[in-house]
Scaffold this motif. Sequence first.
Motif, PDB file in Angstrom:
ATOM      1  N   ALA A  11     -29.730  28.671  52.679  1.00  0.00           N
ATOM      2  CA  ALA A  11     -30.748  29.517  52.029  1.00  0.00           C
ATOM      3  C   ALA A  11     -31.968  29.719  52.923  1.00  0.00           C
ATOM      4  CB  ALA A  11     -31.171  28.900  50.696  1.00  0.00           C
ATOM      5  N   GLY A  12     -32.185  28.798  53.862  1.00  0.00           N
ATOM      6  CA  GLY A  12     -33.325  28.934  54.775  1.00  0.00           C
ATOM      7  C   GLY A  12     -34.406  27.879  54.560  1.00  0.00           C
ATOM      8  N   LYS A  13     -34.060  26.784  53.894  1.00  0.00           N
ATOM      9  CA  LYS A  13     -35.053  25.734  53.599  1.00  0.00           C
ATOM     10  C   LYS A  13     -35.641  25.132  54.876  1.00  0.00           C
ATOM     11  CE  LYS A  13     -32.174  23.188  51.339  1.00  0.00           C
ATOM     12  NZ  LYS A  13     -31.027  24.005  51.777  1.00  0.00           N
ATOM     13  N   SER A  14     -34.768  24.735  55.805  1.00  0.00           N
ATOM     14  CA  SER A  14     -35.257  24.074  57.038  1.00  0.00           C
ATOM     15  C   SER A  14     -36.170  25.014  57.818  1.00  0.00           C
ATOM     16  CB  SER A  14     -34.099  23.657  57.946  1.00  0.00           C
ATOM     17  OG  SER A  14     -33.074  23.115  57.189  1.00  0.00           O
ATOM     18  N   THR A  15     -35.780  26.291  57.866  1.00  0.00           N
ATOM     19  CA  THR A  15     -36.593  27.295  58.584  1.00  0.00           C
ATOM     20  C   THR A  15     -37.994  27.358  57.982  1.00  0.00           C
ATOM     21  OG1 THR A  15     -34.571  28.578  58.944  1.00  0.00           O
ATOM     22  CG2 THR A  15     -36.665  29.750  59.220  1.00  0.00           C
ATOM     23  N   GLN A  16     -38.072  27.405  56.658  1.00  0.00           N
ATOM     24  CA  GLN A  16     -39.380  27.515  55.994  1.00  0.00           C
ATOM     25  C   GLN A  16     -40.186  26.230  56.108  1.00  0.00           C
ATOM     26  OE1 GLN A  16     -40.786  30.246  55.051  1.00  0.00           O
ATOM     27  NE2 GLN A  16     -38.934  31.339  55.647  1.00  0.00           N
ATOM     28  N   ILE A  17     -39.503  25.116  56.054  1.00  0.00           N
ATOM     29  CA  ILE A  17     -40.221  23.836  56.150  1.00  0.00           C
ATOM     30  C   ILE A  17     -40.887  23.723  57.525  1.00  0.00           C
ATOM     31  CG2 ILE A  17     -39.877  21.323  56.301  1.00  0.00           C
ATOM     32  CD1 ILE A  17     -37.888  21.658  53.914  1.00  0.00           C
ATOM     33  N   LYS A  18     -40.163  24.117  58.565  1.00  0.00           N
ATOM     34  CA  LYS A  18     -40.746  24.072  59.931  1.00  0.00           C
ATOM     35  C   LYS A  18     -41.999  24.940  59.982  1.00  0.00           C
ATOM     36  CE  LYS A  18     -36.617  23.366  62.613  1.00  0.00           C
ATOM     37  NZ  LYS A  18     -35.518  24.307  62.576  1.00  0.00           N
ATOM     38  N   PRO A 125     -42.130  16.594  41.761  1.00  0.00           N
ATOM     39  CA  PRO A 125     -42.879  17.442  42.714  1.00  0.00           C
ATOM     40  C   PRO A 125     -44.045  18.159  42.039  1.00  0.00           C
ATOM     41  CG  PRO A 125     -40.504  17.871  42.831  1.00  0.00           C
ATOM     42  CD  PRO A 125     -40.718  16.989  41.650  1.00  0.00           C
ATOM     43  N   ASP A 126     -45.097  18.413  42.812  1.00  0.00           N
ATOM     44  CA  ASP A 126     -46.190  19.248  42.307  1.00  0.00           C
ATOM     45  C   ASP A 126     -45.746  20.702  42.271  1.00  0.00           C
ATOM     46  OD1 ASP A 126     -48.536  17.343  42.119  1.00  0.00           O
ATOM     47  OD2 ASP A 126     -47.715  16.908  44.104  1.00  0.00           O
ATOM     48  N   ILE A 127     -44.912  21.064  43.236  1.00  0.00           N
ATOM     49  CA  ILE A 127     -44.409  22.433  43.274  1.00  0.00           C
ATOM     50  C   ILE A 127     -43.048  22.441  43.984  1.00  0.00           C
ATOM     51  CG2 ILE A 127     -45.613  23.022  45.454  1.00  0.00           C
ATOM     52  CD1 ILE A 127     -46.166  25.814  44.125  1.00  0.00           C
ATOM     53  N   THR A 128     -42.162  23.321  43.529  1.00  0.00           N
ATOM     54  CA  THR A 128     -40.831  23.419  44.141  1.00  0.00           C
ATOM     55  C   THR A 128     -40.553  24.880  44.487  1.00  0.00           C
ATOM     56  OG1 THR A 128     -40.038  21.525  42.868  1.00  0.00           O
ATOM     57  CG2 THR A 128     -38.362  22.985  43.792  1.00  0.00           C
ATOM     58  N   PHE A 129     -40.269  25.119  45.759  1.00  0.00           N
ATOM     59  CA  PHE A 129     -39.892  26.466  46.199  1.00  0.00           C
ATOM     60  C   PHE A 129     -38.364  26.546  46.189  1.00  0.00           C
ATOM     61  CE2 PHE A 129     -44.121  25.875  48.056  1.00  0.00           C
ATOM     62  CZ  PHE A 129     -44.738  27.040  47.617  1.00  0.00           C
ATOM     63  N   TYR A 130     -37.859  27.485  45.396  1.00  0.00           N
ATOM     64  CA  TYR A 130     -36.411  27.687  45.335  1.00  0.00           C
ATOM     65  C   TYR A 130     -36.074  28.979  46.060  1.00  0.00           C
ATOM     66  CZ  TYR A 130     -31.866  29.142  43.633  1.00  0.00           C
ATOM     67  OH  TYR A 130     -30.566  29.587  43.579  1.00  0.00           O
ATOM     68  N   LEU A 131     -35.264  28.873  47.101  1.00  0.00           N
ATOM     69  CA  LEU A 131     -34.860  30.046  47.876  1.00  0.00           C
ATOM     70  C   LEU A 131     -33.525  30.535  47.329  1.00  0.00           C
ATOM     71  CD1 LEU A 131     -35.803  28.780  51.444  1.00  0.00           C
ATOM     72  CD2 LEU A 131     -37.134  30.215  49.914  1.00  0.00           C
ATOM     73  N   ARG A 185     -43.156  24.614  37.297  1.00  0.00           N
ATOM     74  CA  ARG A 185     -43.084  23.884  38.578  1.00  0.00           C
ATOM     75  C   ARG A 185     -42.476  24.737  39.699  1.00  0.00           C
ATOM     76  NH1 ARG A 185     -39.026  20.429  40.606  1.00  0.00           N
ATOM     77  NH2 ARG A 185     -38.079  20.030  38.570  1.00  0.00           N
ATOM     78  N   PHE A 186     -41.618  25.677  39.339  1.00  0.00           N
ATOM     79  CA  PHE A 186     -40.837  26.395  40.363  1.00  0.00           C
ATOM     80  C   PHE A 186     -41.481  27.704  40.808  1.00  0.00           C
ATOM     81  CE2 PHE A 186     -37.379  23.642  39.112  1.00  0.00           C
ATOM     82  CZ  PHE A 186     -36.640  23.527  40.274  1.00  0.00           C
ATOM     83  N   VAL A 187     -41.283  28.000  42.097  1.00  0.00           N
ATOM     84  CA  VAL A 187     -41.562  29.336  42.617  1.00  0.00           C
ATOM     85  C   VAL A 187     -40.232  29.833  43.173  1.00  0.00           C
ATOM     86  CG1 VAL A 187     -42.849  30.702  44.293  1.00  0.00           C
ATOM     87  CG2 VAL A 187     -43.905  28.689  43.233  1.00  0.00           C
ATOM     88  N   ILE A 188     -39.751  30.927  42.623  1.00  0.00           N
ATOM     89  CA  ILE A 188     -38.453  31.459  43.040  1.00  0.00           C
ATOM     90  C   ILE A 188     -38.701  32.554  44.075  1.00  0.00           C
ATOM     91  CG2 ILE A 188     -38.363  33.005  41.029  1.00  0.00           C
ATOM     92  CD1 ILE A 188     -35.338  32.472  40.946  1.00  0.00           C
ATOM     93  N   ILE A 189     -37.983  32.442  45.192  1.00  0.00           N
ATOM     94  CA  ILE A 189     -38.208  33.382  46.302  1.00  0.00           C
ATOM     95  C   ILE A 189     -36.877  33.986  46.731  1.00  0.00           C
ATOM     96  CG2 ILE A 189     -38.937  33.564  48.730  1.00  0.00           C
ATOM     97  CD1 ILE A 189     -41.028  31.473  48.162  1.00  0.00           C
TER      98      ILE A 189
END
Length: 216
Positions: A11-18, A125-131, A185-189
């Motif tokens: 989904a691109g999690k590692s890319t966004q985390i970097k 989590p305070d916030i969770t980004f879901y790709l 809690r979630f932000v859907i992207i």
Amino acid sequence: MLITFEGIDGAGKSTQIKKLVSFLTSANCEVITLREPGGTEVAEKIRNILLESRHDISPTGELLLFSASRAELVREVIEPALKARKIVILDRFFDSTTAYQGYGRGIDLKVLESIISISTCGITPDITFYLDIVPEVAFGRKFSKTSLPLVFDQSEPDRMESSGIEFFKNVRQGYLEIIRLNEERFVIIDALLPANAIHHKITAVLKERFPLELPS
Ligand code: Z5A
């Protein structure tokens, strides 16, 4: 502060985390980045067991191994880091267990809830980004050598990646249901957006919701 990233593989999690880590670090925030399963000596050993394709593991065994890895990571690293007021960025947390072991493997969600509460010490989590991405496209990205989704020409797809398209469709539906039940809690992207556009959305949400001194 605990920020988590979720989504199916590719989904691109590692890319966004970097990208997020370099953004926060340049704003002088103290950031620690971790991934699940893994992150401590013992948890990394459990990760190898879980992902090595030669292992045949039952759904219950799989659940307990992911949870054991999490219990180690929470107690050894996450709890102390949060107490020290660091920003912890986590590539997967307990939502992955609900999505993969619950909706994917079919383990009872009530059972999962109690195991999750033990392994996390109640940390949320305070916030969770879901790709969000469909498995066909995500796997096409990951295994683009063939450009044929779900045709694994890698010599060694890992054990989880070998679970088949139906499994990943159920996992994605599971995520959408988890989000429906935890909207605040979630932000859907949309994971199909260009990586830089996703990064800008993430930093905009963080600036809006949290009192961090971030560059504009
Ligand atoms: N699991 C579980 O079952 N239960 C649990 O409780 C936990 C985990 C915690 C861990 O795998 C596995 O364990 C995972 C869930 C399960 N299993 N499966 N299957 P992992 O840690 O090895 O990997 P992953 O978490 O699944 O992530 P990944 O495969 O590394 O993917 P990603 O980090 O989301 O994506 P990426 O590496 O950033 O990007 C993938 C490719 O897409 C790469 O070529 C990028 O350049 C490209 N990319 C990234 N962003 C874009 C955009 N925006 N457009 C186009 N291309 C892009």
